[in-house]
Design a protein around this motif. Structure first.
Motif, PDB file in Angstrom:
ATOM      1  N   TYR A  35       0.844  -1.200   0.000  1.00 49.03           N
ATOM      2  CA  TYR A  35       0.000   0.000   0.000  1.00 49.03           C
ATOM      3  C   TYR A  35       0.874   1.243   0.000  1.00 49.03           C
ATOM      4  N   CYS A  37       0.513   5.493   0.245  1.00 55.63           N
ATOM      5  CA  CYS A  37      -0.381   6.636   0.440  1.00 55.63           C
ATOM      6  C   CYS A  37      -0.346   7.493  -0.814  1.00 55.63           C
ATOM      7  N   CYS A 240      -6.827   5.689   5.260  1.00 56.74           N
ATOM      8  CA  CYS A 240      -5.850   4.685   4.823  1.00 56.74           C
ATOM      9  C   CYS A 240      -6.027   3.402   5.613  1.00 56.74           C
ATOM     10  N   HIS A 265       1.131  11.052  10.005  1.00 54.94           N
ATOM     11  CA  HIS A 265       0.144  10.252   9.278  1.00 54.94           C
ATOM     12  C   HIS A 265       0.322   8.748   9.506  1.00 54.94           C
ATOM     13  N   HIS A 266       1.529   8.266   9.348  1.00 57.40           N
ATOM     14  CA  HIS A 266       1.727   6.822   9.514  1.00 57.40           C
ATOM     15  C   HIS A 266       1.666   6.393  10.977  1.00 57.40           C
ATOM     16  N   GLU A 269      -1.949   6.140  11.571  1.00 59.08           N
ATOM     17  CA  GLU A 269      -2.503   4.943  10.917  1.00 59.08           C
ATOM     18  C   GLU A 269      -2.245   3.702  11.773  1.00 59.08           C
TER      19      GLU A 269
HETATM   20 ZN    ZN Z   1      -1.931   6.978   4.298  1.00 55.63          ZN
END
Ligand code: ZN
Ligand code: AMP
Length: 443
Positions: A35, A37, A240, A265-266, A269
């Motif tokens: 995956y 982003c 995500c 962001h990660h 997540e």
């Molecule tokens: Zn993402």
């Protein structure tokens, strides 16, 4: 009938999570769930964004070349991404509507089209899935509900937040010290005084406060005194987590994105996915460095960004840009200048001529060079070094037709246009056809 799965070759990857190179072991033998982003589709992506896409294309092609069956998903963010990567600022899609008129859906359609045209021009393979965040709002709401029930999330009148104090080792990806580095939060507490911890991040924004006039909103089962029917929209990070789970599963092999995604962001997540699923989100976290200009990240807001159309307008074949991106490793910064692009242009033209001089006969892939190549690309995708191998092949004394076969074989990863001129009838561009037609008309 019998099917024999191809044996996979070894590859080692630098894993941000463990801060070291590790031998890659997939969850399911021979398969990779990957995956990346994807872009926020509120503007034309600049060539810095496109560098990230070319780099993931090299990774994906490398994994396939080494015998893995790769399932690759790259999303489109079309809601919830604020102008900062945290909860500060305005929604990027709304900013675009203010700039151009229309509605968020039209903006997203327009920029997805431009982006896909660019990725095609750069010979980037199509993802297996290209989900849009707005198509997953129902699933996102469902997940936020579960996070509330499990005690990981709480609501204020303005938003539902993930409570980072409940996360299992919140900073494990970044190793950041939240006291010193509040990049995940900014002055968020000032914006919402009911927030418990500055680094708590929004899973759901109510259509209230600074988002009172939100253009994209959905009813939800969440309560706020300020809105009816829990109306609002998802925060950026949760999309995500949800699209990964829906399309690839609870734990994936490879998760990739820009280096700036590590602390916010990660990290977010991971926190929400692991709270939801009780298993790791991804086994290998790969982060690409930036394309830089004048020492800083190429960025629209800095006025230092170029689009692929600008590159084409200056007369460059988009694959020159691809060739340029081959010259730096994904974990290195790469400096963009027009001179450097001109240099890549010469290098690419020269290579094409060298290949042309080999004639049209295709022999056998040279085993020694192939072994060397696999070792190089299997060392955390060392594309620059792999490219240098081309010159070694050309200089070597193996037969011409084997040189050609070997170069074509490596080009499965490089994705340069080395074959066309030899084997397809002379390619005539649309422009030449148009010119010829205009001339005909003039006569
Ligand atoms: Zn993402
Ligand atoms: P954005 O639309 O800003 O969310 O960015 C989309 C993707 O492009 C993200 O994965 C970013 O990490 C990446 N990106 C943005 N700017 C650059 C840059 N200057 N160099 C490399 N990648 C970038």
């Amino acid at each position: 009938m019998f099917f024999f799965s191809k044996p996979q070759k070894n590859i080692s990857l630098y894993n941000t999570l463990t801060r070291k190179k590790e031998d890659f072991k997939p969850i399911k033998n021979g398969e990779v769930k990957f995956y990346q982003c994807g872009p926020t589709v509120y503007w034309t992506q600049h060539i810095g964004n496109l560098r990230a896409m070319v780099l993931s294309d090299f990774m994906r092609r490398t994994l396939s070349y080494l015998g893995y069956k790769v399932t690759f998903v790259r999303n489109y963010t079309d809601v919830g991404h604020l102008t900062s990567d945290s909860d500060i600022g305005e929604d990027k899609m709304e900013k675009a509507v203010k700039r151009e008129g229309g509605n968020p859906k039209e903006i997203a359609d327009k920029y997805i089209k431009i982006f896909e045209n660019d990725t095609k021009n750069l010979n980037i393979l199509e993802p297996d899935s290209k989900p849009r965040a707005t198509e997953y709002v129902k699933d996102i709401i469902e997940a936020v509900k579960i996070l509330m029930e499990k005690g990981y999330a709480y609501s204020t009148d303005l938003a539902i937040y993930f409570d980072i104090s409940k996360a299992n080792d919140y900073t494990k990806l970044s190793g950041q010290n939240l006291e010193e580095n509040k990049s995940g939060a900014g002055n968020a507490n000032i914006e919402d005084s009911q927030k418990k911890n500055p680094a708590d991040f929004a899973l759901w924004f109510f259509k209230a406060g600074k988002h009172e006039k939100a253009l994209q909103y959905w009813p939800s089962p969440f309560d706020s005194l300020l809105v009816k029917n829990g109306e609002g929209f998802p925060g950026w990070h949760i999309e995500c987590s949800i699209m990964i789970k829906k399309l690839l599963g609870k734990t994936i092999d490879v998760h990739m994105g820009g280096i700036e995604h590590i602390p916010v962001h990660h990290t977010n997540e991971i926190a929400q996915s692991e709270a939801l699923n009780n298993v790791p989100l991804a086994n290998y976290w790969l982060h690409n460095e930036w394309l830089i200009v004048n020492g800083g990240k190429m960025a629209k807001s800095e006025g230092s960004s170029y689009s692929l159309s600008e590159i084409k307008e200056k007369g460059f074949n988009p694959l020159v840009l691809r060739y340029f991106f081959m010259q730096a490793h994904y974990r290195s910064k790469q400096n963009f200048t027009w001179e450097a692009l001109q240099g890549a242009n010469s290098g690419y033209e020269h290579l094409k001529n060298q290949v042309k001089e080999l004639g049209g006969k295709i022999g056998k892939v040279d085993k020694n060079f192939k072994d060397k190549f696999e070792k190089i690309i299997g060392d955390d995708f060392n594309i620059p070094q792999a490219l240098a191998l081309f010159q070694e092949i050309l200089k070597s004394d193996i037969p011409k037709e084997n040189k050609l076969a070997t170069i074509y074989d490596f080009n499965k990863i490089f994705g340069l246009d080395l074959k066309k001129e030899l084997h397809s009838p002379v390619a005539v561009s649309d422009e030449i056809i148009k010119l010829a037609e205009e001339r005909k008309l003039a006569r």
